[in-house]
Design an enzyme around this catalytic site. Structure first.
Site, short mmCIF file in Angstrom:
data_model
loop_
_atom_site.label_atom_id
_atom_site.label_comp_id
_atom_site.label_asym_id
_atom_site.label_seq_id
_atom_site.Cartn_x
_atom_site.Cartn_y
_atom_site.Cartn_z
N LYS A 22 -3.45 -21.56 -1.66
CA LYS A 22 -3.46 -20.45 -2.63
C LYS A 22 -2.39 -20.65 -3.71
CE LYS A 22 -1.25 -16.41 -1.68
NZ LYS A 22 -0.36 -15.78 -2.65
N ASN A 23 -1.15 -20.91 -3.27
CA ASN A 23 -0.07 -20.89 -4.25
C ASN A 23 0.00 -22.16 -5.11
OD1 ASN A 23 0.58 -18.29 -3.74
ND2 ASN A 23 2.24 -18.76 -2.28
N CYS A 116 1.69 -8.58 -3.92
CA CYS A 116 1.98 -7.90 -2.66
C CYS A 116 3.26 -7.08 -2.77
CB CYS A 116 2.14 -8.92 -1.54
SG CYS A 116 0.57 -9.53 -0.93
N ARG A 121 10.21 -7.73 -7.30
CA ARG A 121 9.84 -9.11 -7.66
C ARG A 121 10.08 -9.28 -9.15
NH1 ARG A 121 4.47 -10.71 -4.52
NH2 ARG A 121 5.32 -12.79 -4.81
N ASP A 304 6.78 -16.88 3.80
CA ASP A 304 5.37 -16.53 4.03
C ASP A 304 4.95 -16.72 5.49
OD1 ASP A 304 5.21 -15.93 1.36
OD2 ASP A 304 4.36 -17.86 0.77
N ARG A 397 -7.04 -11.79 -0.10
CA ARG A 397 -6.33 -12.34 -1.28
C ARG A 397 -5.97 -13.80 -1.05
NH1 ARG A 397 -2.39 -8.17 -4.21
NH2 ARG A 397 -2.34 -10.00 -5.54
N1 EPU Z 1 13.71 -13.72 -8.09
C1 EPU Z 1 14.62 -13.23 -9.01
N2 EPU Z 1 14.30 -13.25 -10.35
C2 EPU Z 1 13.08 -13.74 -10.78
C3 EPU Z 1 12.17 -14.24 -9.85
C4 EPU Z 1 12.53 -14.20 -8.49
O1 EPU Z 1 15.68 -12.79 -8.67
O2 EPU Z 1 12.85 -13.74 -12.00
C5 EPU Z 1 14.03 -13.68 -6.63
C6 EPU Z 1 13.11 -12.73 -5.91
O3 EPU Z 1 13.60 -11.40 -5.88
C7 EPU Z 1 13.06 -13.32 -4.54
C8 EPU Z 1 13.17 -14.82 -4.79
O4 EPU Z 1 13.78 -14.95 -6.08
O5 EPU Z 1 14.18 -12.97 -3.81
C9 EPU Z 1 11.85 -15.52 -4.70
O6 EPU Z 1 11.04 -15.12 -5.75
P1 EPU Z 1 10.02 -16.18 -6.39
O7 EPU Z 1 9.95 -15.91 -7.85
O8 EPU Z 1 10.33 -17.52 -5.90
O9 EPU Z 1 8.72 -15.72 -5.70
P2 EPU Z 1 7.41 -15.40 -6.36
O10 EPU Z 1 7.15 -16.22 -7.50
O11 EPU Z 1 7.34 -13.91 -6.50
C10 EPU Z 1 6.10 -17.13 -4.79
C11 EPU Z 1 4.84 -16.98 -4.00
C12 EPU Z 1 5.09 -16.06 -2.82
C13 EPU Z 1 6.21 -16.64 -1.96
C14 EPU Z 1 7.46 -16.89 -2.82
C15 EPU Z 1 8.58 -17.60 -2.08
C16 EPU Z 1 3.17 -17.19 -5.71
C17 EPU Z 1 2.10 -16.55 -6.50
N3 EPU Z 1 3.82 -16.42 -4.87
O12 EPU Z 1 6.40 -15.80 -5.19
O13 EPU Z 1 3.90 -16.00 -2.08
O14 EPU Z 1 6.52 -15.75 -0.94
O15 EPU Z 1 7.12 -17.67 -3.97
O16 EPU Z 1 8.14 -18.80 -1.55
O17 EPU Z 1 3.39 -18.38 -5.81
C18 EPU Z 1 2.39 -15.08 -0.55
O18 EPU Z 1 1.72 -16.11 -0.71
O19 EPU Z 1 2.13 -14.22 0.33
C19 EPU Z 1 3.53 -14.85 -1.44
C20 EPU Z 1 4.11 -13.68 -1.55
#
Ligand code: EPU
Length: 416
Positions: A22-23, A116, A121, A304, A397
């Protein structure tokens, strides 16, 4: 609203094949905005987040045909960087359209992303990274507007090792005629897959150190075919399902290096398994030991898999400790599992203690988010009697035909 009616108590047995990740899939689709021709993406999972990402691309002019697991997509007619309201605000991954749109049009105007409900986020790492290259941005009426006609400077240092921010800035840099060094990147396998795809398309991203990449951008990228890697989180989820139900089975298309820390944990807790040539065999494992984990960016323990791993704590003899260090609200499955008899104490928003072994019992529960959803599904398979899980759309999803896959392993599941 769909729900699952599950009769538990069966030990899962059999073989299962893992779908595309997915990701990674959700980022390869926006990458096609940077390509000048029709592209095929193969092994694309038919999950609802992918269908949503495709709807967003269609709304800005992309043409595609998605049959089976093969997508043919052509973005040459995309003529706007203004993404309409409607779908993007329901998806976290919509934010990674910003990089490709900025590279192609010099601006992007997009609803703030959703996804989610697992805690705040933020997107400050994204906006800060574009700002380091001279971008101007603003948020108004729940929309993000970014303008960056020509990058200034040659270096970006990410504030956080954010997965989507890393992907966004990598795709931006790959699509502009400029050299940019990007530091403090997240290095999840799906990101390495995206880099590989960019390089296969004629881009140039070179690894400088563990978390730094030099990108020589180009407007001339093109490619005929990109393949999505197998989903490491789905592989981990099925491994846990076999162990948690006391069953045994085989999981194919598993990339060992993507799950090293997970396999280390399985060894530590005395799980009986072997992995060879992408095949993971889980053997019957009766004496599981308790454990301690803390989630972290790759190569740390994946957030995850944090929800599903709690089920192994229910089978182990003794007290296990789980710390969710990345998100503030990712323990909601514990509240539902406690209704099923899990002996757990939520110490604070990020820490939980679980005492095992404990027998789970059937009841009616709610699936709060994608990974909690798969956890509750497996928990229902562990519990004697009939469990009802509401709101199972959140599982769709990210997991393709999940009930069909579990049914081939002997699970009794009906979708209503
Ligand atoms: N963070 C910040 N500022 C930002 C972005 C993130 O402080 O601008 C912090 C977040 O608060 C969090 C951490 O950094 O503590 C991780 O956030 P990240 O941006 O890495 O996560 P994401 O992009 O929201 C992706 C995956 C998630 C997965 C995380 C961590 C996608 C679409 N989503 O999320 O996947 O948990 O990386 O590996 O790629 C899932 O598949 O169920 C899922 C939630």
């Amino acid at each position: 609203m769909a729900r699952f009616r599950i009769v538990g108590g069966t030990k899962l047995r059999g073989c299962v094949q893992i779908s595309g990740a997915k990701n990674e899939a959700l980022k390869l689709i926006p990458l096609t905005i940077l390509l000048n021709n029709e592209v095929k993406i193969i092994n694309l999972p038919r999950i609802s987040d992918v269908l949503s990402q495709l709807k967003i691309l269609k709304s800005i002019g992309a043409e595609f045909n998605f049959k089976g697991h093969i997508l043919s997509i052509n973005c040459s007619n995309v003529n706007t960087a203004k993404v309409p309201d409607g779908v993007a605000e329901r998806l976290r991954a919509s934010i990674v359209l910003v990089g490709p749109l900025l590279a192609r049009f010099g601006y992007a105007d997009i609803p703030l992303p959703g996804g989610c409900l697992i805690g705040p986020r933020p997107i400050d790492t994204h906006t800060d990274s574009f700002e380091q290259l001279g971008a101007e941005y603003g948020v108004k009426n729940n929309r993000l507007k970014v303008r960056l006609e020509k990058p200034i400077g040659n270096k970006v240092k990410l504030k956080e090792q954010s997965v989507t921010a890393t992907e966004n800035i990598l795709m931006y840099a790959a699509g502009v005629e400029h050299d940019i060094l990007i530091e403090n990147c997240a290095i999840e396998p799906e990101i390495i897959g995206l880099i590989q795809a960019i390089n296969d398309c004629g881009g140039s991203i070179q690894k400088i150190s563990k978390r730094s990449f030099r990108v020589k951008g180009s407007k001339k990228m093109s490619k005929a075919e990109i393949e999505v890697m197998p989903d490491r989180i789905e592989a981990g989820s099925f491994a846990i399902a076999f162990l948690a139900t006391g069953g045994e089975g085989e999981i194919s298309l598993v990339r060992e290096n993507d799950l090293e820390i997970f396999f280390d944990l399985l060894e530590q807790i005395n799980a009986n398994f072997e992995i060879r040539n992408g095949n993971l065999k889980i053997h019957k494992s009766d004496n599981l030991k308790p454990f301690k984990i803390k989630t972290a960016p790759f190569p740390g323990f994946p957030t995850d898999l944090q929800s599903p791993i709690s089920l192994l704590a229910a089978r182990a003899k003794g007290r296990s400790f789980i710390t969710e260090a990345m998100y503030e609200n990712r323990l909601s499955h514990i509240i539902e599992l406690k209704k099923m008899g899990l002996k757990a104490e939520i110490v604070d928003k990020q820490n939980v203690k679980i005492d095992g072994p404990c027998r789970l019992r059937s009841t009616e529960i709610e699936s709060p988010d994608l990974r909690s959803g798969i956890t509750l599904l497996i928990a229902s398979l562990m519990a004697e009697g009939e469990t009802i899980i509401n709101n199972v759309e959140v599982i769709d999803r990210g997991y393709e035909k999940i009930e069909e896959k579990f049914k081939t392993l002997g699970a009794k599941i009906v979708r209503e």
